[in-house]
Enzyme design. Structure first.
Site, PDB file in Angstrom:
ATOM      1  N   GLY A   1     -17.875   6.795  -4.127  1.00  0.00           N
ATOM      2  CA  GLY A   1     -18.311   6.820  -5.280  1.00  0.00           C
ATOM      3  C   GLY A   1     -20.087   7.931  -5.210  1.00  0.00           C
ATOM      4  O   GLY A   1     -20.041   8.046  -4.112  1.00  0.00           O
TER       5      GLY A   1
ATOM      6  N   SER B   1     -14.500  14.454   3.851  1.00  0.00           N
ATOM      7  CA  SER B   1     -15.569  14.735   2.898  1.00  0.00           C
ATOM      8  C   SER B   1     -16.863  15.760   3.670  1.00  0.00           C
ATOM      9  O   SER B   1     -17.338  15.495   4.688  1.00  0.00           O
ATOM     10  CB  SER B   1     -16.536  12.660   3.132  1.00  0.00           C
TER      11      SER B   1
ATOM     12  N   TYR C   1     -20.612   6.311   4.978  1.00  0.00           N
ATOM     13  CA  TYR C   1     -19.101   6.390   4.498  1.00  0.00           C
ATOM     14  C   TYR C   1     -18.720   7.706   5.186  1.00  0.00           C
ATOM     15  O   TYR C   1     -17.916   7.941   5.025  1.00  0.00           O
ATOM     16  CB  TYR C   1     -19.652   7.093   3.100  1.00  0.00           C
TER      17      TYR C   1
ATOM     18  N   LYS D   1     -16.084   8.679   7.319  1.00  0.00           N
ATOM     19  CA  LYS D   1     -14.417   9.579   7.043  1.00  0.00           C
ATOM     20  C   LYS D   1     -14.402   9.996   8.714  1.00  0.00           C
ATOM     21  O   LYS D   1     -13.085  10.778   9.018  1.00  0.00           O
ATOM     22  CB  LYS D   1     -15.047  10.468   6.061  1.00  0.00           C
TER      23      LYS D   1
ATOM     24  N   ARG E   1     -26.380  21.784  -3.852  1.00  0.00           N
ATOM     25  CA  ARG E   1     -25.052  21.783  -3.820  1.00  0.00           C
ATOM     26  C   ARG E   1     -24.567  22.597  -4.477  1.00  0.00           C
ATOM     27  O   ARG E   1     -25.150  22.852  -5.421  1.00  0.00           O
ATOM     28  CB  ARG E   1     -24.709  19.699  -4.635  1.00  0.00           C
TER      29      ARG E   1
END
Length: 326
Positions: A79, A118, A149, A153, A222
């Site tokens: 998420g 990611s 996370y 990955k 970002r």
């Protein structure tokens, strides 16, 4: 058709649903698999073999890969920053899905295996400043990814590499940078910044409470990639000869405050901002260096953030009004 069958794992999710739609528009045969019941999928497409199955289990992976030519492995428990910051163990458990899918694909003699990684794999030391230098593929090492996370990955990227080297499974890996767009999560805690900000602005406009809470100080930077660019890049990378992980993201850098500005402009309102400085906000700056993808594919994601946010805002607005009224 069986020899041309394509498996989309995670098809009930945001990116997976859009990928299935594009494959069907190309008249491809698709098996769509997701752990959620079909009623909870973001998109369910006709003319597709839709299956609810838990791909953390090796037997389900073997069934899913049976008779398949290509696999798009998008399935993961993930998420936005609020979710991955507080659910590191759940994020790490996605290693079961990736490992079992690789094993099943190898044994089924799948011809091509695409894995969605990611930008969270990148070394945190290179993302301390909001005035960030765009991240190149080699910046993932020495390794210091997002805890939980990002580590999962990065490990799964290595699994893809070694399954290619040791077993001949043709793996392809893209590092997604902040994908957004319609038909995705926009409330409930798993949503990412563009959807969360759209929802907050819509709520403020609808309720008349013209205020918004922003996580962090709003100066973190970002880049955000619209879903259509993500799907185009995914298919191109999967069909390419690019064997190492490659960035797939926009290079249009903005602050979170500027993202709020865009949503306000679309809504036609101005909001009073408050800043939750103790909320999860991730790294201070992250952007995609697209030198490699431009050199190898002659293309990079190019949909302007303002245009993608307009489409995303309008879709969330319709969903919000349908659920809560206007």
């Amino acid at each position: 058709m069986a020899q041309d069958l394509i498996l989309v794992a995670g098809a009930g999710g945001f990116i997976g649903g859009h990928l299935v739609a594009e494959l069907r528009s190309q008249r491809r045969a698709v098996r769509a698999v997701d752990v959620k019941p079909l009623a909870e999928w973001y998109q369910v497409h006709p003319g597709v073999e839709n299956v609810a199955a838990d791909l953390k289990l090796i037997d389900e992976c073997r069934r899913a890969c049976r008779g398949v030519r290509a696999v798009y492995q998008l399935a993961a428990d993930m998420g936005g920053m609020g979710f991955i910051e507080h659910n590191k163990g759940l994020c790490m458990l996605s290693v079961l899905t990736n490992t079992h899918m690789l094993l099943a694909a190898r044994d089924a003699r799948v011809q091509r295996f695409f894995y969605s990684s990611s930008a969270c794999v990148y070394n945190a030391d290179k993302q301390k400043s909001a005035d960030v230098v765009a991240l190149r593929e080699e910046d993932a090492y020495p390794a210091m990814p997002e805890d939980g996370y990002g580590w999962e990955k990065l490990f799964s990227e290595r699994m893809c590499r070694h399954f290619r080297e040791d077993f001949g499974l043709q793996t392809r890996v893209a590092r997604y940078h902040n994908v957004y767009g319609p038909h995705g999560t926009w409330e409930g805690g798993r949503e990412k910044a563009p959807a969360a900000i759209c929802r907050k602005v819509i709520h403020a406009k609808t309720s008349g409470d013209l205020s918004i809470e922003i996580w962090g100080d709003g100066n973190q930077t970002r880049s955000f990639m619209y879903i259509d660019d993500c799907i185009k890049g995914t298919l191109a990378i999967a069909d390419s000869d690019i064997i190492d992980p490659i960035n797939l993201g926009s290079s249009e850098l903005v602050t979170i405050n500027q993202l709020v500005d865009i949503a306000q402009e679309i809504a036609g309102i101005r909001l009073t901002r408050s800043y939750k400085l103790d909320a999860p906000k991730g790294v201070n700056g992250r952007n995609s260096d697209n030198t490699h993808i431009k050199r190898t594919l002659g293309w990079e994601p190019s949909i302007r953030l303002r245009d993608g946010m307009e489409r995303t805002y309008r879709w969330i607005e319709r969903e919000y009004v349908e659920k809560y009224g206007d």
